[in-house]
Design a protein around this motif. Sequence first.
Motif, PDB file in Angstrom:
ATOM      1  N   HIS A 164       1.260   4.447  -2.812  1.00  0.00           N
ATOM      2  CA  HIS A 164       1.129   5.908  -2.700  1.00  0.00           C
ATOM      3  C   HIS A 164       2.190   6.611  -3.549  1.00  0.00           C
ATOM      4  O   HIS A 164       1.923   7.650  -4.153  1.00  0.00           O
ATOM      5  CB  HIS A 164       1.273   6.364  -1.242  1.00  0.00           C
TER       6      HIS A 164
ATOM      7  N   HIS B  28      -1.199   6.096   8.449  1.00  0.00           N
ATOM      8  CA  HIS B  28       0.270   6.021   8.444  1.00  0.00           C
ATOM      9  C   HIS B  28       0.945   7.375   8.337  1.00  0.00           C
ATOM     10  O   HIS B  28       0.370   8.344   7.839  1.00  0.00           O
ATOM     11  CB  HIS B  28       0.769   5.103   7.325  1.00  0.00           C
TER      12      HIS B  28
ATOM     13  N   HIS C 277       0.806  -1.219   0.000  1.00  0.00           N
ATOM     14  CA  HIS C 277       0.000   0.000   0.000  1.00  0.00           C
ATOM     15  C   HIS C 277       0.847   1.281   0.000  1.00  0.00           C
ATOM     16  O   HIS C 277       0.564   2.229  -0.743  1.00  0.00           O
ATOM     17  CB  HIS C 277      -0.916  -0.013   1.235  1.00  0.00           C
TER      18      HIS C 277
ATOM     19  N   SER D 130      -1.317  10.025   6.401  1.00  0.00           N
ATOM     20  CA  SER D 130      -2.761   9.794   6.304  1.00  0.00           C
ATOM     21  C   SER D 130      -3.299   9.502   7.698  1.00  0.00           C
ATOM     22  O   SER D 130      -2.607   9.691   8.694  1.00  0.00           O
ATOM     23  CB  SER D 130      -3.044   8.626   5.370  1.00  0.00           C
TER      24      SER D 130
ATOM     25  N   ASP E  60      -6.352   7.395  -0.262  1.00  0.00           N
ATOM     26  CA  ASP E  60      -6.318   5.982  -0.653  1.00  0.00           C
ATOM     27  C   ASP E  60      -7.187   5.740  -1.881  1.00  0.00           C
ATOM     28  O   ASP E  60      -8.331   6.193  -1.935  1.00  0.00           O
ATOM     29  CB  ASP E  60      -6.802   5.111   0.516  1.00  0.00           C
TER      30      ASP E  60
HETATM   31 ZN    ZN Z   1      -2.859   5.237   2.510  1.00  0.00          ZN
END
Ligand code: ZN
Length: 355
Positions: A119, A149, A115, A146, A318
């Motif tokens: 980004h 994270h 993930h 975010s 996301d």
């Molecule tokens: Zn994210």
Amino acid sequence: MNRTEPLVLGIETSCDETGIGIVRGTRLLSNTIASSMEEHARYGGVVPEVAARAHLDELVPAINAAVAEAGIRLEDLDAIAVTCGPGLSGALMVGVGAAKALALALDKPIYAVNHLVGHVGADLLRTGAHSDEEPLEYPTIALLVSGGHTSLLLVRNLTSDVELLGETIDDAAGEAFDKVARVLGMLYPGGPRIDAAALTGDATAIRFPRGLSKQKDMEKHRYDFSFSGLKTSVARWVEQREDAGEPIPVNDVAASFREAVVDTLLTKAVAACVDYGVPRLLLGGGVIANARLRQVAIERTDAAGIALRIPPLSLCTDNGAMIAALGAQLIMTGHEPSSLDFGADSTLPVSQIQA
Ligand code: ZN
Ligand code: KG4
């Protein structure tokens, strides 16, 4: 499989966004996002079970919408890409299960991807105003912020060499915004509300602490972040005022808190660029919507001679398109598909770009 301009469908379900994206090479064809954010509002933060259940409801409609918007047929796809971690286990499992089912039913290869690296991959996508931009150069430092994270990465090569320089040791930056917003009586998600209140506030009114920024912390945690002390400090400040029966200058608190977060994030990101001799900084994650963060990022990178990249906001939060983009990039650089026995890994390290 077309390895020059592969047609890839990406599935993202690591948190509260059900994202389906379709790309052809580096071209974005569709980016469908269904968010369960509103369902989490009354809890003041993302509830994993609620997020997983929402993904189940939203996935098929989102896939259908993305396919229709892209004007393709599922049979035309070269591959499926899916986020397998890091993120919320239950939420990830929904996407991983759906991706495997789709890959099996269509007899297509599958790419299980990271993930966070996704980004960074978002920057590859050429869209609208960005369609004639130069592609991202490597190495680059990436700051991803975010609700889930806060990570600082050194990306030497998107598909083969990503190193974690530091991350939050407690709350994520977006989480801190959400928690402080609650203290100030604002609804979830707090980030946009604090941002709006801060507009008319004085950022120098209160000097809130910058986590892990003292001399001794900078030795051990130079690129790590901590926002829980800041959150507590804001809560104390507000409490003391309330106890004294004084009014809370909400806008000043919001602006001063925002300044502390922005200052910490960018001080460390610019330090990483300087230390590693990397004159490039890429931003990603939902907190990038923050007006002050964008402004200070421009000022500080300008001053330090660092090239700043901020993908369009729809690709910063996301989304499935960034996952499809990373999948396509893996195909274009000759990587083999993942074997079907991979699972969701909530703590997948960032150095593991593909499972
Ligand atoms: Zn994210
Ligand atoms: O990347 P994202 O959409 O997904 C998740 O982390 O799930 O980020 C959402 C986070 C939330 O914590 C939200 O409060 C924060 O990004 N956020 C902001 C702003 N807009 C969204 N934080 C600060 N300022 C903003 N303008």
